[in-house]
Design an enzyme around this catalytic site. Structure first.
Site, mmCIF file in Angstrom:
data_model
loop_
_atom_site.group_PDB
_atom_site.id
_atom_site.type_symbol
_atom_site.label_atom_id
_atom_site.label_comp_id
_atom_site.label_asym_id
_atom_site.label_seq_id
_atom_site.Cartn_x
_atom_site.Cartn_y
_atom_site.Cartn_z
ATOM 1 N N CYS A 1 31.472 60.428 83.175
ATOM 2 C CA CYS A 1 30.023 60.461 83.376
ATOM 3 C C CYS A 1 29.315 61.050 82.152
ATOM 4 C CB CYS A 1 29.728 61.289 84.628
ATOM 5 S SG CYS A 1 28.018 61.745 84.864
ATOM 6 N N CYS B 1 26.948 63.891 82.830
ATOM 7 C CA CYS B 1 27.717 65.097 83.177
ATOM 8 C C CYS B 1 28.155 65.840 81.914
ATOM 9 C CB CYS B 1 28.937 64.734 84.016
ATOM 10 S SG CYS B 1 28.551 63.976 85.604
#
Length: 102
Positions: A31, A34
């Protein structure tokens, strides 16, 4: 304080009864947002000895992510006495994490 790698067992056995607030970042290695959030979480953890800061890899801990209705990542949840009290989704600045504590 350094952020902890949180598992379902750790959450259920230790964090659910924590005296301090617990801030958990739900994330994944694949991600991009993230990865952008990671240094903010690290900085937050270093600045707050009064909060337990943890990270849950949603690929490794699918049950824990499902329990707290994590549908997109990064999702950051603040827990008090084992109960989710505040949640933000997406990349957040340090100020947004600070605001969760108020």
């Amino acid at each position: 304080m350094k952020e902890l790698t949180v598992t379902k067992e750790m959450f259920d056995n230790e964090l659910v009864n924590a005296e301090k607030p617990v801030l958990i970042d739900f994330w994944a290695t694949w991600c991009g947002p993230c990865m952008m959030m990671a240094p903010v979480i690290e900085k937050f953890a270093e600045a707050h000895d009064d909060v337990i800061v943890g990270k849950v890899n949603v690929d490794d801990e699918e049950d824990l992510a499902a329990r707290f209705d994590v549908m997109s990542i990064p999702t950051i949840i603040l827990f008090e006495k084992g109960k989710a009290v505040k949640k933000v989704i997406g990349v957040q600045p340090m100020e947004a994490l600070e605001a969760l504590l108020k």
